[in-house]
Design an enzyme around this catalytic site. Structure first.
Site, short mmCIF file in Angstrom:
data_model
loop_
_atom_site.label_atom_id
_atom_site.label_comp_id
_atom_site.label_asym_id
_atom_site.label_seq_id
_atom_site.Cartn_x
_atom_site.Cartn_y
_atom_site.Cartn_z
N HIS A 68 0.86 -1.18 0.00
CA HIS A 68 0.00 0.00 0.00
C HIS A 68 0.90 1.24 0.00
O HIS A 68 2.07 1.17 0.37
CB HIS A 68 -0.89 0.01 1.23
CG HIS A 68 -1.96 -1.04 1.21
ND1 HIS A 68 -3.08 -0.96 1.99
CD2 HIS A 68 -2.07 -2.20 0.52
CE1 HIS A 68 -3.85 -2.01 1.79
NE2 HIS A 68 -3.25 -2.79 0.90
N GLU A 73 1.08 3.86 1.93
CA GLU A 73 1.64 4.24 3.23
C GLU A 73 2.79 3.32 3.63
O GLU A 73 3.85 3.77 4.07
CB GLU A 73 0.56 4.22 4.32
CG GLU A 73 -0.57 5.20 4.10
CD GLU A 73 -1.75 4.62 3.34
OE1 GLU A 73 -2.87 5.13 3.53
OE2 GLU A 73 -1.57 3.66 2.55
N CYS A 110 -5.94 2.16 5.90
CA CYS A 110 -6.60 0.89 6.21
C CYS A 110 -6.01 0.35 7.52
O CYS A 110 -5.02 0.89 8.02
CB CYS A 110 -6.38 -0.10 5.07
SG CYS A 110 -4.71 -0.79 5.02
N CYS A 121 -2.17 -0.35 7.23
CA CYS A 121 -1.36 0.87 7.14
C CYS A 121 -1.37 1.64 8.45
O CYS A 121 -0.34 2.16 8.88
CB CYS A 121 -1.86 1.74 5.99
SG CYS A 121 -1.57 0.99 4.37
#
Length: 160
Positions: free
Chosen positions: A57, A59, A87, A90
Protein backbone atom coordinates in the site's frame (compact mmCIF):
# COMPACT_ATOMS: atom_id res chain seq x y z
CA UNK A 1 4.71 29.56 4.20
CA UNK A 2 2.21 29.07 7.01
CA UNK A 3 1.48 25.71 8.62
CA UNK A 4 -1.84 25.22 6.79
CA UNK A 5 -0.37 25.88 3.34
CA UNK A 6 2.55 23.56 4.11
CA UNK A 7 0.13 20.74 5.02
CA UNK A 8 -1.82 21.40 1.83
CA UNK A 9 1.40 21.30 -0.21
CA UNK A 10 2.33 17.83 1.09
CA UNK A 11 -1.24 16.52 0.77
CA UNK A 12 -1.30 17.72 -2.84
CA UNK A 13 1.82 15.63 -3.50
CA UNK A 14 0.07 12.54 -2.07
CA UNK A 15 -3.02 13.26 -4.16
CA UNK A 16 -0.97 13.75 -7.35
CA UNK A 17 0.77 10.43 -6.70
CA UNK A 18 -2.61 8.70 -6.37
CA UNK A 19 -3.89 10.22 -9.62
CA UNK A 20 -0.70 9.45 -11.54
CA UNK A 21 -0.82 5.85 -10.33
CA UNK A 22 -4.25 5.39 -11.88
CA UNK A 23 -3.51 7.30 -15.09
CA UNK A 24 -0.34 5.28 -15.72
CA UNK A 25 -2.02 1.98 -14.86
CA UNK A 26 0.44 1.20 -12.08
CA UNK A 27 -1.96 0.51 -9.23
CA UNK A 28 -4.72 1.71 -6.96
CA UNK A 29 -5.67 5.34 -6.35
CA UNK A 30 -3.54 5.90 -3.27
CA UNK A 31 -0.47 8.03 -2.55
CA UNK A 32 1.52 8.81 0.59
CA UNK A 33 4.30 11.17 1.62
CA UNK A 34 6.49 11.01 4.74
CA UNK A 35 7.74 14.42 5.87
CA UNK A 36 10.26 15.41 8.53
CA UNK A 37 11.22 18.97 9.48
CA UNK A 38 9.27 20.37 6.53
CA UNK A 39 11.05 18.22 3.92
CA UNK A 40 9.82 15.18 1.99
CA UNK A 41 11.72 12.12 3.19
CA UNK A 42 9.90 9.58 1.03
CA UNK A 43 6.83 9.23 -1.14
CA UNK A 44 5.09 6.36 -2.85
CA UNK A 45 1.93 5.32 -4.56
CA UNK A 46 0.13 2.02 -4.17
CA UNK A 47 2.12 -0.86 -5.72
CA UNK A 48 -0.08 -3.85 -4.84
CA UNK A 49 -0.87 -5.01 -8.37
CA UNK A 50 2.35 -3.86 -10.05
CA UNK A 51 4.53 -5.69 -7.50
CA UNK A 52 2.17 -8.57 -6.69
CA UNK A 53 2.54 -7.61 -3.03
CA UNK A 54 -0.68 -7.21 -1.02
CA UNK A 55 1.25 -5.21 1.61
CA UNK A 56 2.57 -2.64 -0.88
CA UNK A 57 0.00 0.00 0.00
CA UNK A 58 1.15 3.59 -0.49
CA UNK A 59 1.64 4.24 3.23
CA UNK A 60 3.61 1.03 3.86
CA UNK A 61 5.74 1.63 0.77
CA UNK A 62 6.48 5.23 1.80
CA UNK A 63 7.33 4.11 5.34
CA UNK A 64 9.74 1.48 3.99
CA UNK A 65 11.47 4.07 1.81
CA UNK A 66 11.67 6.60 4.66
CA UNK A 67 13.17 4.04 7.04
CA UNK A 68 15.73 3.03 4.45
CA UNK A 69 16.68 6.63 3.70
CA UNK A 70 16.89 7.65 7.36
CA UNK A 71 18.52 4.33 8.37
CA UNK A 72 16.07 3.79 11.24
CA UNK A 73 12.90 1.92 12.07
CA UNK A 74 11.72 4.80 14.28
CA UNK A 75 10.07 7.63 12.36
CA UNK A 76 9.34 9.77 15.41
CA UNK A 77 9.31 13.39 14.33
CA UNK A 78 7.76 12.50 10.97
CA UNK A 79 4.30 13.20 9.58
CA UNK A 80 2.52 11.15 6.94
CA UNK A 81 0.22 12.63 4.32
CA UNK A 82 -1.96 10.07 2.61
CA UNK A 83 -4.59 10.49 -0.07
CA UNK A 84 -6.97 8.24 1.86
CA UNK A 85 -7.68 7.35 5.48
CA UNK A 86 -5.30 4.46 6.24
CA UNK A 87 -6.60 0.89 6.21
CA UNK A 88 -6.03 -1.26 9.33
CA UNK A 89 -2.68 -2.58 8.03
CA UNK A 90 -1.36 0.87 7.14
CA UNK A 91 -2.62 2.37 10.37
CA UNK A 92 -0.78 -0.35 12.28
CA UNK A 93 2.39 0.30 10.29
CA UNK A 94 2.11 4.02 11.04
CA UNK A 95 1.81 3.28 14.75
CA UNK A 96 4.73 0.80 14.65
CA UNK A 97 6.85 3.40 12.85
CA UNK A 98 6.00 5.93 15.60
CA UNK A 99 4.97 8.60 13.10
CA UNK A 100 3.70 11.69 14.92
CA UNK A 101 0.67 12.75 12.84
CA UNK A 102 -1.51 11.52 9.97
CA UNK A 103 -3.15 13.84 7.46
CA UNK A 104 -5.55 12.18 5.01
CA UNK A 105 -7.81 13.13 2.12
CA UNK A 106 -10.50 10.57 1.26
CA UNK A 107 -12.27 8.65 4.02
CA UNK A 108 -12.64 4.89 4.41
CA UNK A 109 -16.29 5.37 3.41
CA UNK A 110 -15.13 7.04 0.16
CA UNK A 111 -12.79 4.09 -0.45
CA UNK A 112 -15.56 1.57 0.21
CA UNK A 113 -17.76 3.33 -2.35
CA UNK A 114 -15.26 2.41 -5.11
CA UNK A 115 -14.61 -1.16 -3.92
CA UNK A 116 -11.90 -0.77 -1.27
CA UNK A 117 -13.89 -1.88 1.77
CA UNK A 118 -11.91 -2.58 4.94
CA UNK A 119 -14.95 -2.88 7.21
CA UNK A 120 -14.72 -6.67 7.21
CA UNK A 121 -11.23 -6.46 8.76
CA UNK A 122 -12.44 -4.16 11.53
CA UNK A 123 -15.38 -6.55 12.09
CA UNK A 124 -13.08 -9.57 12.19
CA UNK A 125 -10.78 -7.93 14.76
CA UNK A 126 -13.76 -7.42 17.06
CA UNK A 127 -14.55 -11.16 17.05
CA UNK A 128 -12.90 -13.77 19.26
CA UNK A 129 -10.32 -15.72 17.22
CA UNK A 130 -12.45 -18.88 17.13
CA UNK A 131 -15.32 -16.96 15.44
CA UNK A 132 -13.28 -15.31 12.66
CA UNK A 133 -13.79 -16.33 9.04
CA UNK A 134 -10.07 -17.13 8.67
CA UNK A 135 -9.23 -20.18 10.80
CA UNK A 136 -6.62 -19.41 13.47
CA UNK A 137 -5.05 -22.37 15.28
CA UNK A 138 -2.26 -22.30 17.82
CA UNK A 139 0.32 -25.11 17.75
CA UNK A 140 3.81 -25.74 19.19
CA UNK A 141 3.64 -22.85 21.66
CA UNK A 142 6.23 -24.37 24.01
CA UNK A 143 8.68 -24.83 21.13
CA UNK A 144 8.04 -21.28 19.93
CA UNK A 145 8.75 -19.92 23.42
CA UNK A 146 12.47 -20.71 23.01
CA UNK A 147 12.99 -17.77 20.62
CA UNK A 148 11.17 -15.44 23.03
CA UNK A 149 13.37 -16.56 25.91
CA UNK A 150 16.49 -16.09 23.79
CA UNK A 151 15.32 -12.59 22.84
CA UNK A 152 14.47 -11.71 26.43
CA UNK A 153 17.98 -12.64 27.54
CA UNK A 154 19.91 -11.39 24.50
CA UNK A 155 22.62 -8.77 25.00
CA UNK A 156 22.06 -7.78 21.31
CA UNK A 157 18.36 -7.07 21.89
CA UNK A 158 17.10 -3.83 20.39
CA UNK A 159 13.68 -2.83 21.67
CA UNK A 160 11.22 -1.36 19.23
Amino acid sequence: MNETSEHKKFMEIAIRLSEKNVLEGIGGPFGAVVVRAGKVVAKSANKVTSSNDPTAHAEVSAIRLACKKLKTFDLSGCTIYTSCEPCPMCLSAIYWAKIDTIYYGNTKVDAAAIGFNDKFIYDELDKPMHKRSLPVKQILRMEAQKAFKLWDQSAMRIDY
